[in-house]
Write a protein that holds these residues in place. Structure first.
Motif, PDB file in Angstrom:
ATOM      1  N   THR A   8       9.115   3.935   3.999  1.00 46.05           N
ATOM      2  CA  THR A   8       8.419   5.183   3.573  1.00 46.05           C
ATOM      3  C   THR A   8       8.226   5.005   2.454  1.00 46.05           C
ATOM      4  O   THR A   8       9.805   5.514   1.396  1.00 46.05           O
ATOM      5  CB  THR A   8       8.069   5.876   4.196  1.00 46.05           C
ATOM      6  OG1 THR A   8       8.990   6.935   4.397  1.00 46.05           O
ATOM      7  CG2 THR A   8       7.220   5.662   6.203  1.00 46.05           C
ATOM      8  N   PRO A   9       7.266   5.998   0.967  1.00 46.25           N
ATOM      9  CA  PRO A   9       7.696   6.395  -0.650  1.00 46.25           C
ATOM     10  C   PRO A   9       8.729   7.545   0.175  1.00 46.25           C
ATOM     11  O   PRO A   9       9.696   7.229  -0.652  1.00 46.25           O
ATOM     12  CB  PRO A   9       5.965   7.499  -0.527  1.00 46.25           C
ATOM     13  CG  PRO A   9       5.420   6.407   0.215  1.00 46.25           C
ATOM     14  CD  PRO A   9       6.044   5.733   1.982  1.00 46.25           C
ATOM     15  N   ARG A  10       8.458   8.566   0.881  1.00 48.20           N
ATOM     16  CA  ARG A  10       9.053   9.710   1.636  1.00 48.20           C
ATOM     17  C   ARG A  10      10.547   8.815   1.068  1.00 48.20           C
ATOM     18  O   ARG A  10      12.375   9.297   1.023  1.00 48.20           O
ATOM     19  CB  ARG A  10       9.615  10.197   2.490  1.00 48.20           C
ATOM     20  CG  ARG A  10      10.414  11.968   2.644  1.00 48.20           C
ATOM     21  CD  ARG A  10      10.465  12.814   1.423  1.00 48.20           C
ATOM     22  NE  ARG A  10      11.112  12.791   0.316  1.00 48.20           N
ATOM     23  CZ  ARG A  10      11.474  13.108  -0.990  1.00 48.20           C
ATOM     24  NH1 ARG A  10       9.735  13.867  -1.440  1.00 48.20           N
ATOM     25  NH2 ARG A  10      11.849  12.642  -1.542  1.00 48.20           N
ATOM     26  N   ASP A  40       4.238   5.781 -11.553  1.00 49.23           N
ATOM     27  CA  ASP A  40       2.446   5.680 -11.151  1.00 49.23           C
ATOM     28  C   ASP A  40       2.995   4.348 -10.947  1.00 49.23           C
ATOM     29  O   ASP A  40       2.780   3.911 -11.813  1.00 49.23           O
ATOM     30  CB  ASP A  40       1.152   6.032 -11.961  1.00 49.23           C
ATOM     31  CG  ASP A  40       0.756   5.696 -11.421  1.00 49.23           C
ATOM     32  OD1 ASP A  40       0.158   4.810 -10.434  1.00 49.23           O
ATOM     33  OD2 ASP A  40      -0.846   6.485 -12.455  1.00 49.23           O
ATOM     34  N   THR A  43      -0.494   2.545  -6.221  1.00 49.96           N
ATOM     35  CA  THR A  43      -0.878   3.162  -4.804  1.00 49.96           C
ATOM     36  C   THR A  43       0.007   4.655  -4.469  1.00 49.96           C
ATOM     37  O   THR A  43      -0.460   4.644  -3.379  1.00 49.96           O
ATOM     38  CB  THR A  43      -0.628   1.992  -3.660  1.00 49.96           C
ATOM     39  OG1 THR A  43       1.258   1.355  -3.798  1.00 49.96           O
ATOM     40  CG2 THR A  43      -1.327   0.503  -4.049  1.00 49.96           C
ATOM     41  N   HIS A  44       1.215   4.777  -5.467  1.00 52.06           N
ATOM     42  CA  HIS A  44       2.210   5.755  -5.002  1.00 52.06           C
ATOM     43  C   HIS A  44       2.279   5.722  -6.215  1.00 52.06           C
ATOM     44  O   HIS A  44       2.783   5.037  -6.911  1.00 52.06           O
ATOM     45  CB  HIS A  44       3.169   5.401  -4.287  1.00 52.06           C
ATOM     46  CG  HIS A  44       3.087   5.294  -2.846  1.00 52.06           C
ATOM     47  ND1 HIS A  44       2.210   6.117  -1.815  1.00 52.06           N
ATOM     48  CD2 HIS A  44       2.917   4.099  -2.196  1.00 52.06           C
ATOM     49  CE1 HIS A  44       2.161   5.508  -0.554  1.00 52.06           C
ATOM     50  NE2 HIS A  44       2.235   3.603  -0.115  1.00 52.06           N
ATOM     51  N   THR A  45       2.673   7.558  -6.309  1.00 51.94           N
ATOM     52  CA  THR A  45       3.462   7.574  -7.377  1.00 51.94           C
ATOM     53  C   THR A  45       4.224   8.812  -7.344  1.00 51.94           C
ATOM     54  O   THR A  45       4.526   9.634  -6.116  1.00 51.94           O
ATOM     55  CB  THR A  45       1.485   9.459  -8.313  1.00 51.94           C
ATOM     56  OG1 THR A  45       1.511  10.301  -7.281  1.00 51.94           O
ATOM     57  CG2 THR A  45       1.139   8.133  -8.697  1.00 51.94           C
ATOM     58  N   VAL A  60       6.341  13.005  -3.685  1.00 48.33           N
ATOM     59  CA  VAL A  60       5.894  11.519  -3.831  1.00 48.33           C
ATOM     60  C   VAL A  60       4.126  12.251  -3.291  1.00 48.33           C
ATOM     61  O   VAL A  60       3.887  12.997  -2.397  1.00 48.33           O
ATOM     62  CB  VAL A  60       6.526  11.620  -2.210  1.00 48.33           C
ATOM     63  CG1 VAL A  60       5.883  10.143  -1.612  1.00 48.33           C
ATOM     64  CG2 VAL A  60       7.604  11.601  -1.893  1.00 48.33           C
ATOM     65  N   ASP A  61       3.663  11.953  -3.813  1.00 49.77           N
ATOM     66  CA  ASP A  61       2.763  11.509  -4.209  1.00 49.77           C
ATOM     67  C   ASP A  61       1.521  12.833  -4.412  1.00 49.77           C
ATOM     68  O   ASP A  61       1.040  13.422  -3.602  1.00 49.77           O
ATOM     69  CB  ASP A  61       1.626  10.530  -2.776  1.00 49.77           C
ATOM     70  CG  ASP A  61       1.885   9.878  -2.736  1.00 49.77           C
ATOM     71  OD1 ASP A  61       1.771   8.722  -4.261  1.00 49.77           O
ATOM     72  OD2 ASP A  61       2.027   9.023  -1.823  1.00 49.77           O
ATOM     73  N   VAL A 134       6.298  -0.137  -3.259  1.00 46.80           N
ATOM     74  CA  VAL A 134       4.577  -0.328  -3.238  1.00 46.80           C
ATOM     75  C   VAL A 134       4.570  -1.901  -2.872  1.00 46.80           C
ATOM     76  O   VAL A 134       5.996  -2.440  -3.435  1.00 46.80           O
ATOM     77  CB  VAL A 134       3.973  -0.122  -4.580  1.00 46.80           C
ATOM     78  CG1 VAL A 134       3.937   1.360  -4.040  1.00 46.80           C
ATOM     79  CG2 VAL A 134       5.052  -0.152  -5.664  1.00 46.80           C
TER      80      VAL A 134
END
Length: 134
Positions: A8-10, A40, A43-45, A60-61, A134
């Protein structure tokens, strides 16, 4: 160039923080590495907040006004995936090559980027070990 997302992003942010904080090169050069910057990835920042060579926080985001940052590194998913492989193809090996030949953009206070260039470059190189979300 397709990458399988296994984090996951986290989870990615936590792995990136550990890799950065444990990296001998960043610790050797990072005494004054204190800034905030945006990655950036389309799809996620992520806003990376650095303090004396250590990751202070990774947002995250975040919403556009949630976390201030001094400069941004922006690119599409394909470019970031190119950075996230163990041996990157030509023009995916560094931010300058990607900004000249790919869709990477460097925005904001570029002076701060230049003052911290070695450490930021090393953090981007760490994507080869931790991958990209991503």
């Amino acid at each position: 160039m397709t990458a399988t997302i296994t984090q996951t992003p986290r989870e990615w942010a936590d792995a990136f923080e550990r890799a950065s904080d444990q990296d001998p090169e960043i610790q050797a050069h990072g005494r004054y590495f204190t800034c905030s910057y945006l990655l950036d990835m389309d799809t996620h920042t992520f806003v990376i907040e650095m303090s004396a060579g250590k990751v202070h926080n990774i947002a995250v985001d975040p919403d556009p006004l949630d976390r201030p940052y001094q400069f941004a590194i922006r690119a599409g998913v394909e470019t970031w995936q190119g950075f996230g492989v163990p041996v990157p193809a030509p023009m995916f090996h560094g931010i300058w090559a990607a900004s000249f030949q790919r869709d990477m953009k460097l925005e904001g206070d570029v002076l701060i980027l230049m003052q911290n260039l070695r450490c930021v470059t090393r953090q981007i190189e760490l994507l080869r070990a931790v991958g990209v979300p991503v």
